[in-house]
Design an enzyme around this catalytic site. Sequence first.
Site, PDB file in Angstrom:
ATOM      1  N   HIS A  28       0.658  -0.782   0.053  1.00 63.16           N
ATOM      2  CA  HIS A  28      -0.306  -0.340  -0.187  1.00 63.16           C
ATOM      3  C   HIS A  28       0.324   1.530  -0.427  1.00 63.16           C
ATOM      4  CE1 HIS A  28      -3.399  -2.054   0.599  1.00 63.16           C
ATOM      5  NE2 HIS A  28      -3.228  -2.882   1.677  1.00 63.16           N
ATOM      6  N   ASP A  63      -3.407 -11.180  -1.572  1.00 63.15           N
ATOM      7  CA  ASP A  63      -3.717 -10.162  -0.548  1.00 63.15           C
ATOM      8  C   ASP A  63      -5.532 -10.466  -0.829  1.00 63.15           C
ATOM      9  OD1 ASP A  63      -3.956  -8.283   1.357  1.00 63.15           O
ATOM     10  OD2 ASP A  63      -2.264  -8.530   2.207  1.00 63.15           O
ATOM     11  N   HIS A  65      -6.618  -7.251   0.282  1.00 56.90           N
ATOM     12  CA  HIS A  65      -6.631  -5.279  -0.302  1.00 56.90           C
ATOM     13  C   HIS A  65      -6.313  -5.470  -2.258  1.00 56.90           C
ATOM     14  CE1 HIS A  65      -6.931  -5.822   4.233  1.00 56.90           C
ATOM     15  NE2 HIS A  65      -7.451  -5.031   3.853  1.00 56.90           N
ATOM     16  N   ASP A 151      -4.398 -12.727   4.772  1.00 55.01           N
ATOM     17  CA  ASP A 151      -5.562 -12.056   4.930  1.00 55.01           C
ATOM     18  C   ASP A 151      -6.737 -12.553   3.998  1.00 55.01           C
ATOM     19  OD1 ASP A 151      -4.365 -10.436   3.231  1.00 55.01           O
ATOM     20  OD2 ASP A 151      -4.500  -8.716   3.965  1.00 55.01           O
TER      21      ASP A 151
END
Length: 207
Positions: A28, A63, A65, A151
């Site tokens: 990120h 992931d 995200h 995750d």
Amino acid sequence: TGASLDGAVQLATNQADVCINWSGGLHHAKKSEASGFCYINDIVLAILELLKVHARVLYVDIDVHHGDGVEEAFYCTDRVMTFSLHKYGDFFPGTGHSSDVGAKDGTGFSVNAPLNSGMTDETYRELFQPVMQKIMDVYQPGAVVLQCGADSLTGDRLGCFNLTLKGHAECVTFVQSFGVPVLVLGGGGYTIRNVARCWAYETSVLL
């Protein structure tokens, strides 16, 4: 970040065909901005190192995200293709729509798979493997960087997918099956026991 860079150097100099850094994968972070628990984007730095040797590098992100920082860094170039599968809709970071395909020279080189909650192994596999196969056939990268955020596993405190360890690791096995040098990185994961199991298992699968 140092370990990701070192892994990229090892791959670029043909000293290894797979390198692993489970403490990396901070997808990120932006050039001048920390974001989502990430303050330095080790992935971007590692890809830049690989680009010194390879004409094309593929980045794959499993992931839960969206890998927004990596996509943004290479959004306008055709030398890096990004492929991210992620939860989309009222979910951090809110980017990664299927219509986000890159810009300028990079148009068509950002591939996003925005998904709903509850993704199972079977559904994930039916999406991941054909798209990955097509990308490898057409793009033919010299190296692959794989972000293995845990995750996306079932039971994660922040995630919302239902992948098992086996389903998650199937993606890793499939990427490695192409015989292209691969840098394998960690990422998110907020149910710590699951993270430890996942990455220990994927280490065994890779080696």
